[in-house]
Design a protein around this motif. Sequence first.
Motif, PDB file in Angstrom:
ATOM      1  N   LYS A   1       0.835  -1.204   0.000  1.00  0.00           N
ATOM      2  CA  LYS A   1       0.000   0.000   0.000  1.00  0.00           C
ATOM      3  C   LYS A   1       0.868   1.251   0.000  1.00  0.00           C
ATOM      4  O   LYS A   1       0.432   2.313  -0.449  1.00  0.00           O
ATOM      5  CB  LYS A   1      -0.950  -0.023   1.201  1.00  0.00           C
TER       6      LYS A   1
ATOM      7  N   LEU B   1     -11.764   9.101   5.157  1.00  0.00           N
ATOM      8  CA  LEU B   1     -12.643   9.723   4.171  1.00  0.00           C
ATOM      9  C   LEU B   1     -14.089   9.340   4.445  1.00  0.00           C
ATOM     10  O   LEU B   1     -14.369   8.210   4.848  1.00  0.00           O
ATOM     11  CB  LEU B   1     -12.266   9.259   2.763  1.00  0.00           C
TER      12      LEU B   1
ATOM     13  N   GLU C   1     -18.612   3.584  -0.917  1.00  0.00           N
ATOM     14  CA  GLU C   1     -17.559   2.882  -1.655  1.00  0.00           C
ATOM     15  C   GLU C   1     -18.071   2.269  -2.941  1.00  0.00           C
ATOM     16  O   GLU C   1     -19.265   2.015  -3.091  1.00  0.00           O
ATOM     17  CB  GLU C   1     -16.952   1.794  -0.761  1.00  0.00           C
TER      18      GLU C   1
ATOM     19  N   GLU D   1      -7.594   2.006  -2.467  1.00  0.00           N
ATOM     20  CA  GLU D   1      -6.551   0.998  -2.684  1.00  0.00           C
ATOM     21  C   GLU D   1      -6.641   0.524  -4.130  1.00  0.00           C
ATOM     22  O   GLU D   1      -7.629   0.763  -4.822  1.00  0.00           O
ATOM     23  CB  GLU D   1      -6.764  -0.209  -1.754  1.00  0.00           C
TER      24      GLU D   1
END
Length: 427
Positions: A103, A188, A192, A283
């Motif tokens: 990540k 955030l 999604e 991601e």
Amino acid sequence: MKILVVGSGGREHALVWKLAQSAGVDNIFCAPGNAGTALLAENVEIKAGDLAALARFAKENRIDLTVIGPDDSLAVGIVDVFEGERLRVFGPSKTAARLESSKIFAKELMRAKRIPTARAAIFEKQEAAIAFLKESHFPIVIKADGLALGKGVIVAQEFEEARAAVDAMLSEGRFGEAGRRLLIEECLAGSECSLHALVDGKNFLMLASARDHKRAFDGDAGPNTGGMGAFSPANNFGAEAQAQFEGAVMRPLLDGLRESGVIFRGLLFPGLMITGDGPRVLEFNCRFGDPETQAILPRLKSDLVPLLEATIEGHLDHATIEWDKRPAVTVVMASGGYPGKYETAKTISGLERAASEDVQIFHAGTRRKNGQVITSGGRVLAVTALGETVAAARARAYEAVSKIDFENCHYRRDIALSAVGGKIVGH
Ligand SMILES: Nc1ncnc2c1ncn2[C@@H]1O[C@H](COP(=O)(O)OP(=O)(O)O)[C@@H](O)[C@H]1O
Ligand SMILES: [Mg+2]
């Protein structure tokens, strides 16, 4: 043509199911597969992580195309092993799969290319991370750098929770190598959405959007799971967001990869948060999503094989893709107790009765024993239905679910409910 699909989940059953419809395909193998893939393919008893044995099998059986399902096989370099043996394989190389397996790598690339994502700081020393947390506002997100079986992200509501996550990773080593470095990230707000794109190194082709349901219980309550259901298309991602996404994420990402000498060929699956200021990347995954794939592929009208070949050969700019306009809803049926401890070897009944033209029953944790299909994992089945509307697809999916039974079966009742304007309050 002979195809090998690597993996054993609902995603792999959906891939086998779609590939089996391709005109040019004579034989499909699935390693190791499940009771569902066995209906359409020949299951091969090789684990998805046994790279050498898989490559040997592909060579000996003259496999024309291998499709990799799981992220961990990609992260350890299955594609490099296959390519080293001159075997044709769909998926990114180990280096390119770092977009998912690190990540921090992904965040640094996004930063360099100004791709909209959460602001983040990178740490490998516990003291520095804790000092940073003391100055932070909550909630805040702690992310292990590496692959952590979906358990490496903690959305911490307050300091103590964040500190515990940092300690687990940086001082207690509870995430192993994956948690040797971490990100502390701005939390955030929004909804999604999962996107899938075929990427051939230079060009990309977007697949239909989808939304996942990660929590175990109705109303998004309970622990995170591998995904309890999905629907496609996403109800929070329209043409405007798509255009914004392609320009602000896909283009600069491909440029950034090329500039770093990384060639990404395969399936790129960005997870987005749709915020008031537009889409933000949470991601990047480097393989088909599970259970998103089970909702997306039944809507794909085009043959999947030429699309995968165009991805490998770098011809996606000439590829076209056609979708069924009808939405799809996928309900996951899980073993009671999942994602915690659960029992297996329960007999599953009603599978034949529940299937129909617009209902596909994808197997995940199943196997065959004494002529019966029994449970063998946490997520057992993914039941997908198409319908003229989301409401119709939902009704059809749940009707099929009601015909299937196994002891202690658990499923969410509110999959895609947000897309028909409903809401179940959490418990
Ligand atoms: N910056 C963030 N703000 C709010 N929620 C986040 C953020 N990053 C991750 N999450 C939540 O955590 C989940 C898992 O994070 P993700 O980055 O997708 O990692 P993984 O899928 O590898 O566990 C996301 O689906 C989302 O619900
Ligand atoms: Mg995720």
